[in-house]
Motif scaffolding. Structure first.
Motif, PDB file in Angstrom:
ATOM      1  N   ILE A 295      14.771   0.542  -2.463  1.00  0.00           N
ATOM      2  CA  ILE A 295      13.745   1.570  -2.299  1.00  0.00           C
ATOM      3  C   ILE A 295      13.429   2.246  -3.637  1.00  0.00           C
ATOM      4  O   ILE A 295      12.264   2.489  -3.972  1.00  0.00           O
ATOM      5  CB  ILE A 295      14.194   2.623  -1.257  1.00  0.00           C
ATOM      6  CG1 ILE A 295      14.284   2.000   0.146  1.00  0.00           C
ATOM      7  CG2 ILE A 295      13.250   3.823  -1.251  1.00  0.00           C
ATOM      8  CD1 ILE A 295      12.958   1.558   0.726  1.00  0.00           C
TER       9      ILE A 295
ATOM     10  N   GLU B 248       9.850   2.466  -5.449  1.00  0.00           N
ATOM     11  CA  GLU B 248       9.227   3.744  -5.801  1.00  0.00           C
ATOM     12  C   GLU B 248       8.836   3.778  -7.284  1.00  0.00           C
ATOM     13  O   GLU B 248       7.858   4.423  -7.662  1.00  0.00           O
ATOM     14  CB  GLU B 248      10.191   4.894  -5.492  1.00  0.00           C
ATOM     15  CG  GLU B 248      10.481   5.107  -4.011  1.00  0.00           C
ATOM     16  CD  GLU B 248       9.235   5.524  -3.245  1.00  0.00           C
ATOM     17  OE1 GLU B 248       8.514   6.412  -3.726  1.00  0.00           O
ATOM     18  OE2 GLU B 248       8.986   4.951  -2.172  1.00  0.00           O
TER      19      GLU B 248
ATOM     20  N   SER C 161       0.838  -1.201   0.000  1.00  0.00           N
ATOM     21  CA  SER C 161       0.000   0.000   0.000  1.00  0.00           C
ATOM     22  C   SER C 161       0.872   1.250   0.000  1.00  0.00           C
ATOM     23  O   SER C 161       2.084   1.188   0.265  1.00  0.00           O
ATOM     24  CB  SER C 161      -0.897   0.003   1.235  1.00  0.00           C
ATOM     25  OG  SER C 161      -0.117   0.169   2.413  1.00  0.00           O
ATOM     26  N   LYS C 162       0.240   2.374  -0.256  1.00  0.00           N
ATOM     27  CA  LYS C 162       0.944   3.653  -0.211  1.00  0.00           C
ATOM     28  C   LYS C 162       1.530   3.898   1.175  1.00  0.00           C
ATOM     29  O   LYS C 162       2.665   4.388   1.311  1.00  0.00           O
ATOM     30  CB  LYS C 162      -0.029   4.771  -0.577  1.00  0.00           C
ATOM     31  CG  LYS C 162       0.569   6.162  -0.544  1.00  0.00           C
ATOM     32  CD  LYS C 162      -0.487   7.207  -0.917  1.00  0.00           C
ATOM     33  CE  LYS C 162       0.089   8.623  -0.826  1.00  0.00           C
ATOM     34  NZ  LYS C 162      -0.946   9.643  -1.162  1.00  0.00           N
ATOM     35  N   GLU C 163       0.771   3.539   2.214  1.00  0.00           N
ATOM     36  CA  GLU C 163       1.230   3.747   3.581  1.00  0.00           C
ATOM     37  C   GLU C 163       2.436   2.856   3.891  1.00  0.00           C
ATOM     38  O   GLU C 163       3.382   3.285   4.560  1.00  0.00           O
ATOM     39  CB  GLU C 163       0.096   3.452   4.562  1.00  0.00           C
ATOM     40  CG  GLU C 163      -1.045   4.445   4.527  1.00  0.00           C
ATOM     41  CD  GLU C 163      -1.953   4.283   3.305  1.00  0.00           C
ATOM     42  OE1 GLU C 163      -2.679   5.237   2.973  1.00  0.00           O
ATOM     43  OE2 GLU C 163      -1.914   3.190   2.677  1.00  0.00           O
ATOM     44  N   GLU C 164       2.414   1.623   3.417  1.00  0.00           N
ATOM     45  CA  GLU C 164       3.536   0.714   3.659  1.00  0.00           C
ATOM     46  C   GLU C 164       4.794   1.178   2.928  1.00  0.00           C
ATOM     47  O   GLU C 164       5.902   1.082   3.465  1.00  0.00           O
ATOM     48  CB  GLU C 164       3.157  -0.702   3.228  1.00  0.00           C
ATOM     49  CG  GLU C 164       2.175  -1.357   4.187  1.00  0.00           C
ATOM     50  CD  GLU C 164       1.521  -2.599   3.609  1.00  0.00           C
ATOM     51  OE1 GLU C 164       1.060  -3.439   4.395  1.00  0.00           O
ATOM     52  OE2 GLU C 164       1.445  -2.722   2.366  1.00  0.00           O
ATOM     53  N   ARG C 165       4.624   1.699   1.726  1.00  0.00           N
ATOM     54  CA  ARG C 165       5.776   2.224   0.991  1.00  0.00           C
ATOM     55  C   ARG C 165       6.394   3.401   1.754  1.00  0.00           C
ATOM     56  O   ARG C 165       7.622   3.512   1.868  1.00  0.00           O
ATOM     57  CB  ARG C 165       5.346   2.679  -0.411  1.00  0.00           C
ATOM     58  CG  ARG C 165       4.919   1.548  -1.333  1.00  0.00           C
ATOM     59  CD  ARG C 165       4.292   2.094  -2.629  1.00  0.00           C
ATOM     60  NE  ARG C 165       3.660   1.033  -3.373  1.00  0.00           N
ATOM     61  CZ  ARG C 165       4.287   0.261  -4.251  1.00  0.00           C
ATOM     62  NH1 ARG C 165       5.564   0.465  -4.496  1.00  0.00           N
ATOM     63  NH2 ARG C 165       3.641  -0.708  -4.887  1.00  0.00           N
ATOM     64  N   ALA C 166       5.539   4.262   2.264  1.00  0.00           N
ATOM     65  CA  ALA C 166       6.028   5.415   3.026  1.00  0.00           C
ATOM     66  C   ALA C 166       6.723   4.957   4.309  1.00  0.00           C
ATOM     67  O   ALA C 166       7.759   5.512   4.712  1.00  0.00           O
ATOM     68  CB  ALA C 166       4.875   6.356   3.353  1.00  0.00           C
ATOM     69  N   GLU C 167       6.166   3.925   4.958  1.00  0.00           N
ATOM     70  CA  GLU C 167       6.765   3.409   6.191  1.00  0.00           C
ATOM     71  C   GLU C 167       8.143   2.818   5.913  1.00  0.00           C
ATOM     72  O   GLU C 167       9.104   3.065   6.656  1.00  0.00           O
ATOM     73  CB  GLU C 167       5.850   2.344   6.800  1.00  0.00           C
ATOM     74  CG  GLU C 167       6.280   1.871   8.170  1.00  0.00           C
ATOM     75  CD  GLU C 167       5.305   0.873   8.779  1.00  0.00           C
ATOM     76  OE1 GLU C 167       5.579   0.400   9.899  1.00  0.00           O
ATOM     77  OE2 GLU C 167       4.269   0.555   8.134  1.00  0.00           O
TER      78      GLU C 167
ATOM     79  N   ARG D 160       7.721   1.296  -8.849  1.00  0.00           N
ATOM     80  CA  ARG D 160       6.782   0.190  -9.044  1.00  0.00           C
ATOM     81  C   ARG D 160       7.395  -0.844  -9.987  1.00  0.00           C
ATOM     82  O   ARG D 160       6.749  -1.330 -10.924  1.00  0.00           O
ATOM     83  CB  ARG D 160       5.443   0.678  -9.607  1.00  0.00           C
ATOM     84  CG  ARG D 160       4.744   1.774  -8.825  1.00  0.00           C
ATOM     85  CD  ARG D 160       4.196   1.220  -7.503  1.00  0.00           C
ATOM     86  NE  ARG D 160       3.114   2.023  -6.988  1.00  0.00           N
ATOM     87  CZ  ARG D 160       3.268   3.131  -6.266  1.00  0.00           C
ATOM     88  NH1 ARG D 160       4.474   3.586  -6.027  1.00  0.00           N
ATOM     89  NH2 ARG D 160       2.218   3.773  -5.797  1.00  0.00           N
TER      90      ARG D 160
ATOM     91  N   ARG E 114      10.128   3.543   3.410  1.00  0.00           N
ATOM     92  CA  ARG E 114      11.006   4.661   3.041  1.00  0.00           C
ATOM     93  C   ARG E 114      11.489   5.396   4.291  1.00  0.00           C
ATOM     94  O   ARG E 114      12.649   5.810   4.379  1.00  0.00           O
ATOM     95  CB  ARG E 114      10.253   5.609   2.110  1.00  0.00           C
ATOM     96  CG  ARG E 114      11.111   6.689   1.476  1.00  0.00           C
ATOM     97  CD  ARG E 114      10.364   7.368   0.332  1.00  0.00           C
ATOM     98  NE  ARG E 114       9.107   7.953   0.778  1.00  0.00           N
ATOM     99  CZ  ARG E 114       7.894   7.547   0.376  1.00  0.00           C
ATOM    100  NH1 ARG E 114       7.760   6.545  -0.491  1.00  0.00           N
ATOM    101  NH2 ARG E 114       6.804   8.143   0.819  1.00  0.00           N
ATOM    102  N   GLY E 115      10.595   5.556   5.275  1.00  0.00           N
ATOM    103  CA  GLY E 115      10.968   6.244   6.509  1.00  0.00           C
ATOM    104  C   GLY E 115      12.007   5.480   7.314  1.00  0.00           C
ATOM    105  O   GLY E 115      12.947   6.074   7.860  1.00  0.00           O
TER     106      GLY E 115
END
Length: 231
Positions: free
Chosen positions: A189, A193, A107-113, A195, A115-116
């Motif tokens: 990463i 990003e 998900s978008k949230e998992e990708r952001a997590e 995909r 990346r963080g």
């Protein structure tokens, strides 16, 4: 009540705390390969009962981190270079599948997590210590395995990463390893990003290959030194 019955009713949280604590202590080198792990020492260290400690030892024995010798008790396992090479071979395949699945299905949230967490790792200096670095890597893989959406890959790789704890600590003992790790994970990463599942798989596989090179070199040096002392 038999001891086996007592082990079955131990609350999960207590047993898990001892299990995680013992695994971390082995990874940090608090207990060295070949070191004896008497019940008394472990009970005092973790403030737990003998039944809880023995269950944790049994679970880590199943992971290969501990060997139990008849009439002598549990010892921290030696991991040979030959065994490590096999572990890395399997890990490379599973990690590539996890990276591929994450790039395709996270998900978008998992990708952001993810990346963080990578940003935290990239900002960490080697002086932070292996404990900090290992915790960050563990968080990175927790998200990767959750987001790959393949329960079988996640289960098998998670079990293998537990066995790989000593190896990760070994490779991170090389002062040049951290910047290389950051560069390798950056490529993972970047593929995620974009995909790009195939690119993520290739980047994960390359990360494992390079980690293996470092860990196997150090393990072989240790084996030569051990054999020289024994000779």
């Amino acid at each position: 009540m038999t001891e086996d019955m007592r082990l079955r009713v131990v609350p999960q949280s207590i047993r898990r705390q001892v299990e995680d604590g013992l695994r971390d202590a082995i990874a940090r080198g608090r207990f060295a390969p070949g070191e004896h792990l008497p019940d008394r020492v472990l009970c005092e260290l973790f403030g737990a009962s003998r039944s809880v400690v023995r269950e944790a030892v049994r679970l880590l024995e199943a992971e290969g981190l501990i060997v139990v010798q008849p009439n002598r008790g549990p010892f921290v396992a030696f991991l040979s270079a030959a065994e490590a090479a096999q572990i890395y071979e399997v890990r490379g395949v599973l990690e590539a599948l996890a990276g591929e699945g994450f790039a395709a299905r996270a998900s978008k949230e998992e990708r952001a997590e993810l990346r963080g967490i990578f940003a935290e790792l990239a900002a960490t200096c080697p002086e932070a210590g292996r404990e900090v670095l290992l915790a960050l890597k563990r968080r990175f893989y927790d998200v990767l395995l959750r987001g790959c959406r393949n329960a079988y890959v996640a289960r098998m790789l998670d079990q293998l990463l537990n066995r790989n704890t000593q190896l990760r600590a070994t490779s991170l003992s090389d002062p040049d390893r951290l910047p290389n790790t950051v560069a390798e994970l950056r490529r993972v990463i970047e593929a995620i990003e974009r995909r790009d599942p195939e690119g993520a798989a290739a980047a994960c596989r390359e990360h494992v290959r390079r980690a293996a090179e470092v860990a196997l070199r150090i393990l072989r040096e240790h084996e030569r030194a051990r054999n020289a002392r024994a000779g």
